[in-house]
Write an enzyme that holds these catalytic residues in place. Structure first.
Site, PDB file in Angstrom:
ATOM      1  N   TRP A 364       0.813  -1.203   0.000  1.00  0.00           N
ATOM      2  CA  TRP A 364       0.000   0.000   0.000  1.00  0.00           C
ATOM      3  C   TRP A 364       0.857   1.267   0.000  1.00  0.00           C
ATOM      4  CZ3 TRP A 364      -1.313  -4.555   2.183  1.00  0.00           C
ATOM      5  CH2 TRP A 364      -2.592  -5.057   1.938  1.00  0.00           C
ATOM      6  N   CYS A 400      -6.635  -4.998  -1.673  1.00  0.00           N
ATOM      7  CA  CYS A 400      -7.787  -5.802  -1.265  1.00  0.00           C
ATOM      8  C   CYS A 400      -8.541  -6.431  -2.425  1.00  0.00           C
ATOM      9  CB  CYS A 400      -8.722  -4.978  -0.384  1.00  0.00           C
ATOM     10  SG  CYS A 400      -9.592  -3.640  -1.236  1.00  0.00           S
ATOM     11  N   HIS A 459     -13.592  -1.460   0.847  1.00  0.00           N
ATOM     12  CA  HIS A 459     -12.798  -2.653   1.118  1.00  0.00           C
ATOM     13  C   HIS A 459     -13.504  -3.822   0.456  1.00  0.00           C
ATOM     14  CE1 HIS A 459     -10.133  -5.498   2.820  1.00  0.00           C
ATOM     15  NE2 HIS A 459     -10.982  -5.993   3.711  1.00  0.00           N
ATOM     16  N   ASP A 482     -12.242 -12.937   4.490  1.00  0.00           N
ATOM     17  CA  ASP A 482     -11.401 -11.821   4.054  1.00  0.00           C
ATOM     18  C   ASP A 482      -9.949 -12.279   3.998  1.00  0.00           C
ATOM     19  OD1 ASP A 482     -10.257  -9.400   3.496  1.00  0.00           O
ATOM     20  OD2 ASP A 482     -11.300  -8.280   5.053  1.00  0.00           O
ATOM     21  N   TYR A 646      -6.822   4.373   0.039  1.00  0.00           N
ATOM     22  CA  TYR A 646      -8.211   3.931   0.135  1.00  0.00           C
ATOM     23  C   TYR A 646      -8.481   3.161   1.426  1.00  0.00           C
ATOM     24  CZ  TYR A 646      -7.320  -1.025  -0.788  1.00  0.00           C
ATOM     25  OH  TYR A 646      -6.904  -2.323  -0.686  1.00  0.00           O
TER      26      TYR A 646
END
Length: 827
Positions: A364, A400, A459, A482, A646
């Site tokens: 990220w 993600c 997400h 997840d 984000y």
């Protein structure tokens, strides 16, 4: 006739030997019929050979391949018939006639063999050793097994089956099978240490009638030496790759076939089987959540939802083996691979890389040297193939939506219905408080080191479908999972599966990882102010700050389906929603934290016109303030805007203001807020996201309130246009158009183009694109699969990301070449 019969007996017979005297024939298995070796034949000229006799001479003339002339060098005790002719060629077996001594056999030979076997009642065929010569699994893509198991779309001709269903196979034996004296069973083994007790070594017996829920096999057809079996599998069987062997037992002894890797069986979960815990009733949903290999992922903000196409490619060449490789790389015991709950937890952990060298390495930072930018990926196929090819080295890089897209591919490939789900304003609770906390100092300035909780603009995770016998009744169906590495679960970066029903009702005490997912979709956002003595006082709360527009692709179309109602009760409209929040909070780290009653005569919100600001221009928002009091109010308004990943992590503050505002009694006032391009042009990161934070103090009542508003700058569009007719095997093209909207040059622009059945992933380096200038590319490709297909293109560079487009290519057709057909016709 009797003379001919005895002459035939002198022909080679399977394992015949001349031993002992005729008086012992039939008494001992080792004694067989022949002629005494005590009196050797005399060597005589052929014309004077009185021993052979006229009948044998005649037979030798009409069938020289079997009735060969014997000489002194011949020893009939060493001659063996190597096989019996196959009589069935309909199941793909080899129909060639066996050979003896290197010469070809004729039809008369076959009849003689039949006569020999019929008359040799002294040596029953059933006493010969029974072995398996070959196995035909009927495994082609268009075969009955693959079609009935819904696995005909997987690449290749391996046997791919779903548990709980029957499948057919042919066994070619060394002789006919006699149930009274012979025994036969199949053996399947998976894993490095197959064990019967753990279900990784399966012994499949022959039975008269098949029963459900059991590993059994039944003979459904006999054809000479060949038998056709119907094999039933358990609906709870372990998934994975099985090695197949066949064990036989006859009066002459035991034998086991040699393992052939080409006959390995791939076992999958079965959503079509009512006894499988992944069973899904609706046929349209199975087509979407198991068989659809192209989907849609949603990103952006709740007011600016963007969509991009993702190629799951679960049936592509090598993907099934790559998915099984991911399971094997987890080093979890195969004995647990029959439970979809356990398999999903393994996959959730293995898709990310922090603690087990999983498939994708997250990044990220905005710096992707040594790897691929997360926004450049448009499918899972290249990622999974590269992971397997590189021997389990994580693929760089993902965020993600990449983790979610790959998870969908793996789960669908293994037979678990699944879908990618996007949650907008998605909370990340770091202390299991089940609240999202924001801390200010005495001057209403953010205390950054305490603000570890965050709210991501969006997400993406997954839903998967299964029964949950490990939970109270009523908690089966969709489960949240997840794979993005955020928090650990039992020491490993993974999350779920958690029952969506449990999340909706605040039952966070039910496994797995329900508290974290509940906080993502339904936590209260609470603002705290530090007092002079160092303690904190709750100054404001927002009950509807997180969990908006939860989205997934609709069944059977590319429309967005809002499934927020599955995750939470309607905000503020029902008592159930508050009960769910309070129920969940009792199990958090701050069970006594609830919003305190405060004066609410002043309210504030941020609105945006239309689809929002575009990249390269000024961003304009509206701040709306309402005074519900009959008295005037004086407000001190603090605002700051920051560039944000984000995920909700702030990169840098780009503008900060403070201003007084006067409100008349019962007045509603709208302020125009503007962020000029030069303030953010050098600060943007992936997704072009920003967050505006407002905090307010009312002078007359000391009321304090705050709010945050996330938005993104809309990126330009790519335009793609197919050129030519879509025909399988025929070259066609697509034109791609792009215009740079920024008042600056784009550096190092790269286009990515791919389409299942159209074009493998291809990168096209364009270089620099000047401000306001346009680029046109023509990409040539050859369709390889029929039907409607999608061509996906994306643009990637440091200054601009999330630029992509999908083009529907008209149904590709097969065009057959008939010239060779007509050339073979004789008129």
């Amino acid at each position: 006739m009797l003379l001919c019969f005895f002459l035939i007996l002198r022909m080679p017979v399977e394992m015949l030997s001349v031993r002992h005297s005729l008086s012992n024939v039939g008494r001992f298995p080792s004694v067989t019929l022949g002629w005494g070796q005590d009196e050797p034949e005399k060597e005589e000229p052929e014309e004077e050979n009185t021993e052979e006799g006229a009948c044998r001479q005649w037979l030798r003339k009409i069938c020289p391949c079997c009735c060969q002339r014997l000489s002194d060098d011949d020893d009939i005790t060493d001659m063996v018939v190597t096989g019996i002719p196959d009589v069935d060629n309909n199941a793909g077996m080899n129909g060639d006639k066996p050979v003896t001594g290197g010469s070809e056999r004729c039809g008369i030979c076959d009849k003689m063999v039949d006569i020999k076997m019929a008359f040799l009642h002294y040596i029953p065929v059933s006493e010969l050793l029974l072995t398996v010569r070959s196995i035909d699994l009927m495994k082609t893509k268009t075969g009955l097994n693959r079609l009935e198991h819904h696995t005909d779309r997987y690449y290749g001709d391996d046997l791919i089956i779903r548990r709980g269903n029957t499948f057919m196979m042919w066994l070619d034996l060394s002789r006919p099978y006699y149930p009274n004296t012979d025994r036969l069973h199949l053996e399947l083994k998976t894993g490095s240490l197959p064990t019967v007790a753990k279900g990784t070594h399966v012994i499949i017996p022959l039975v008269e009638e098949l029963e459900d829920d059991r590993w059994e096999a039944k003979i459904v057809k006999r054809d000479g030496n060949r038998i056709k079996l119907s094999v039933n599998s358990q609906p709870t069987a372990m998934i994975g790759r099985y090695q197949l062997t066949v064990a036989t037992h006859s009066p002459k002894g035991k034998a086991t076939s040699t393992h052939d890797p080409g006959n390995d069986i791939r076992m999958l979960f079965n959503p079509w089987c009512e006894d499988d815990t992944v069973y899904m009733d609706d046929e349209d949903e199975k087509n979407e959540y198991v068989l659809n290999d192209v989907g849609r992922l949603y990103y952006g903000t709740e007011n600016q939802i963007g969509a991009r196409t993702w190629n799951y490619g679960q049936f592509d060449e090598g993907i099934l083996d790559a998915c099984l490789y991911v399971l094997e790389k987890s080093v979890t015991p195969p004995s647990g691979w029959g439970d979809p709950v356990n398999v999903v937890r393994v996959i959730s952990a293995m898709i990310n890389s922090p603690d087990d060298c999983g498939v994708v390495e997250g990044n990220w930072s905005g710096k992707y040297v040594g790897g691929t930018s997360p926004t450049a990926w448009s499918g899972s196929v290249d990622i999974l193939k590269k992971y397997q090819k590189d021997g389990g080295i994580p693929v760089r890089y993902g965020q993600c939506w990449v983790f979610s897209g790959v998870t969908t591919t793996v789960l669908r490939c293994l037979g678990i219905p699944s879908r990618s789900v996007s949650n907008f304003n998605s909370a990340h609770d770091t202390d299991v408080s089940l609240t999202t906390d924001v801390y200010f100092n005495e001057n209403l300035e953010s205390i950054d080191h305490l603000n570890t909780d965050s709210i991501w603009n969006f997400h993406v995770w997954n839903d998967c479908w299964m029964a949950r016998p490990d939970l109270p009744p009523g908690h089966g169906g969709w489960q949240a999972v997840d794979s993005t590495p955020q928090e650990t679960s039992q020491g490993t970066f993974r999350c779920g599966p958690a029952s969506i029903t449990a999340i909706r009702n605040g039952q966070v005490f039910l496994k797995h990882d329900s508290p974290f997912i509940f906080a993502e979709v339904n936590s209260d956002k609470i603002y705290w102010q530090r007092n002079l003595d160092g303690t904190f006082t709750q100054i404001h709360s927002e009950k509807n700050a997180v969990g908006h527009c939860i989205s997934t692709k609709a069944v059977g179309s590319d429309e967005r389906n809002d499934i927020t109602h599955l995750y939470k009760h309607p905000e503020g409209s029902t008592e159930e929603e508050r009960i769910a929040v309070e129920t969940a909070s009792r199990y958090g780290s701050k069970p006594d934290t609830y919003s305190s009653p405060i004066a609410e005569d002043i309210s504030i919100e941020v609105t945006m016109d239309g689809e929002g600001p575009r990249m390269g221009g000024d961003a304009e928002l509206n701040i709306v303030m309402r005074n519900a009091s009959s008295l005037p109010r004086t407000i001190n308004l603090h605002s700051q805007v920051a560039v944000m990943y984000y995920t909700g992590v702030l990169k840098a503050t780009v503008k900060k203001d403070e201003m007084p505002v006067e409100l008349l009694a019962n007045e509603v006032k709208t302020l125009e807020w503007i962020l000029e391009y030069q303030h953010y042009q050098d600060q943007l990161v992936d997704q072009a996201a920003l967050m505006l934070t407002l905090s307010v103090r009312v002078t007359e009542t000391q009321q304090v309130l705050a709010t945050q508003f996330s938005f993104r700058l809309r990126t330009p569009d790519l335009i793609i246009k197919p050129v030519g007719e879509a025909v399988v095997g025929k070259k066609m093209a697509a034109e791609i158009f792009f215009t740079n909207p920024l008042p600056r040059t784009l550096k190092g622009v790269v286009f990515h183009v791919e389409g299942l059945g159209l074009q493998s992933v291809r990168q096209i380096a364009v270089g620099d694109v000047a401000s306001r200038s346009s680029v046109t590319l023509t990409e040539h490709f050859v369709p390889t699969l029929p039907g409607s297909r999608k061509l996906v293109a994306s643009l990637d560079c440091k200054q601009l990301t999330q630029v992509h487009v999908v083009c529907y290519v008209a149904r590709a057709l097969y065009i057959y070449d008939t010239s060779s057909f007509f050339s073979d016709i004789i008129f």
